[in-house]
Design a protein around this motif. Structure first.
Motif, mmCIF file in Angstrom:
data_model
loop_
_atom_site.group_PDB
_atom_site.id
_atom_site.type_symbol
_atom_site.label_atom_id
_atom_site.label_comp_id
_atom_site.label_asym_id
_atom_site.label_seq_id
_atom_site.Cartn_x
_atom_site.Cartn_y
_atom_site.Cartn_z
ATOM 1 N N CYS A 3 0.833 -1.194 0.000
ATOM 2 C CA CYS A 3 0.000 0.000 0.000
ATOM 3 C C CYS A 3 0.867 1.244 0.000
ATOM 4 O O CYS A 3 2.053 1.194 0.319
ATOM 5 N N ARG A 4 0.258 2.375 -0.376
ATOM 6 C CA ARG A 4 0.970 3.633 -0.492
ATOM 7 C C ARG A 4 0.247 4.719 0.281
ATOM 8 O O ARG A 4 -0.984 4.779 0.289
ATOM 9 N N VAL A 5 1.017 5.598 0.911
ATOM 10 C CA VAL A 5 0.467 6.784 1.563
ATOM 11 C C VAL A 5 0.627 7.935 0.579
ATOM 12 O O VAL A 5 1.745 8.273 0.177
ATOM 13 N N VAL A 6 -0.500 8.531 0.193
ATOM 14 C CA VAL A 6 -0.500 9.575 -0.829
ATOM 15 C C VAL A 6 -0.900 10.901 -0.194
ATOM 16 O O VAL A 6 -1.960 10.991 0.451
ATOM 17 N N ALA A 7 -0.057 11.929 -0.360
ATOM 18 C CA ALA A 7 -0.395 13.274 0.104
ATOM 19 C C ALA A 7 -1.251 13.941 -0.963
ATOM 20 O O ALA A 7 -0.896 13.952 -2.143
ATOM 21 N N VAL A 8 -2.387 14.483 -0.542
ATOM 22 C CA VAL A 8 -3.318 15.146 -1.459
ATOM 23 C C VAL A 8 -3.316 16.634 -1.136
ATOM 24 O O VAL A 8 -3.623 17.042 -0.015
ATOM 25 N N LYS A 9 -2.940 17.451 -2.125
ATOM 26 C CA LYS A 9 -2.862 18.891 -1.925
ATOM 27 C C LYS A 9 -3.728 19.599 -2.952
ATOM 28 O O LYS A 9 -3.833 19.167 -4.099
#
Length: 229
Positions: free
Chosen positions: A148-154
């Motif tokens: 799994c991946r941790v994605v930063a959403v801006k």
């Protein structure tokens, strides 16, 4: 060019280079459980986890079931606690032992939907709550499968959003035998400049929210693998 730092827990946890931590469960995350994370470059202990309310370091005003993320010297870095009641299995993260001292949470994580429980999909959203902090993170993939991946959403201009992978959980491969190791040992990759302590906090929440729930057979995941890409 050095990546921009994204400090959430502390600057000391934001390495200028990409970082890989080998994470090992010391038990199967039952009462009295634990976890250790070692820096791949140096082999030294980076973090360890203990369960609050069971004596030792973890006690005082903490509630049973709280998790303490400790530094290599045993200092409290982060505490995560389940919020009750919570329909979506929400967990809050506090600086140091802030959960015991009544501080406001630094971040909050929740399953995005109660539907699909048992699918193995992470489906977890993380919001920053500290004063002045803005940011949202989404976990894509399956933590039980250690993929799994941790994605930063801006927010970007024109109402669009920018996404960036800041951390990733991967299966650990024995470099000599080229064999995928069991799920109790895995890799946490952290982007250069990103807060490794926060990434570890997300891992703790994922383990509590999704556990090792899985659908189907894991036999293919345990097969002999080639060298990592």
């Amino acid at each position: 060019m050095e990546q921009q730092r994204m400090v959430i827990v502390g600057e000391e946890h934001c390495d200028g280079e990409e970082r890989e931590l080998t994470v090992r469960k010391t038990t199967l995350f039952c009462p009295g459980d634990g976890l250790e994370a070692y820096d791949h470059r140096t082999g030294t202990l980076a973090f360890r986890v203990e369960t609050y309310g069971r004596g030792g370091m973890c006690g005082g005003g903490a509630a049973a079931g709280d998790l303490a993320l400790l530094g290599p010297a045993g200092e409290a870095v982060l505490t995560v606690r389940r919020r009750r009641p919570s329909l979506h299995h929400r967990w809050d993260g506090f600086l140091g032992d802030g959960a015991a001292s009544g501080q406001k949470p630094l971040f909050s994580a929740r399953r995005s939907s109660i539907l699909g429980v048992g699918s193995g999909a992470a489906a977890v959203l993380v919001d920053l709550l500290a004063p002045g902090a803005t940011g949202e993170f989404r976990v894509d993939g399956s933590f039980p499968r250690r993929c799994c991946r941790v994605v930063a959403v801006k927010a970007a201009g024109g109402g669009d959003e920018e996404e960036e992978v800041v951390a990733e959980v991967r299966r650990k491969v024995d470099e000599d035998a080229h064999v995928v190791m069991g799920r109790d040992v895995f890799v946490l990759w952290v982007r250069a400049g990103f807060d490794a302590a926060f990434a570890m906090g997300v891992v703790l929440v994922l383990d509590r929210i999704t556990g090792d729930e899985i659908d189907g057979d894991l036999s293919e995941d345990l097969a002999v693998a080639g060298s990592p890409q």
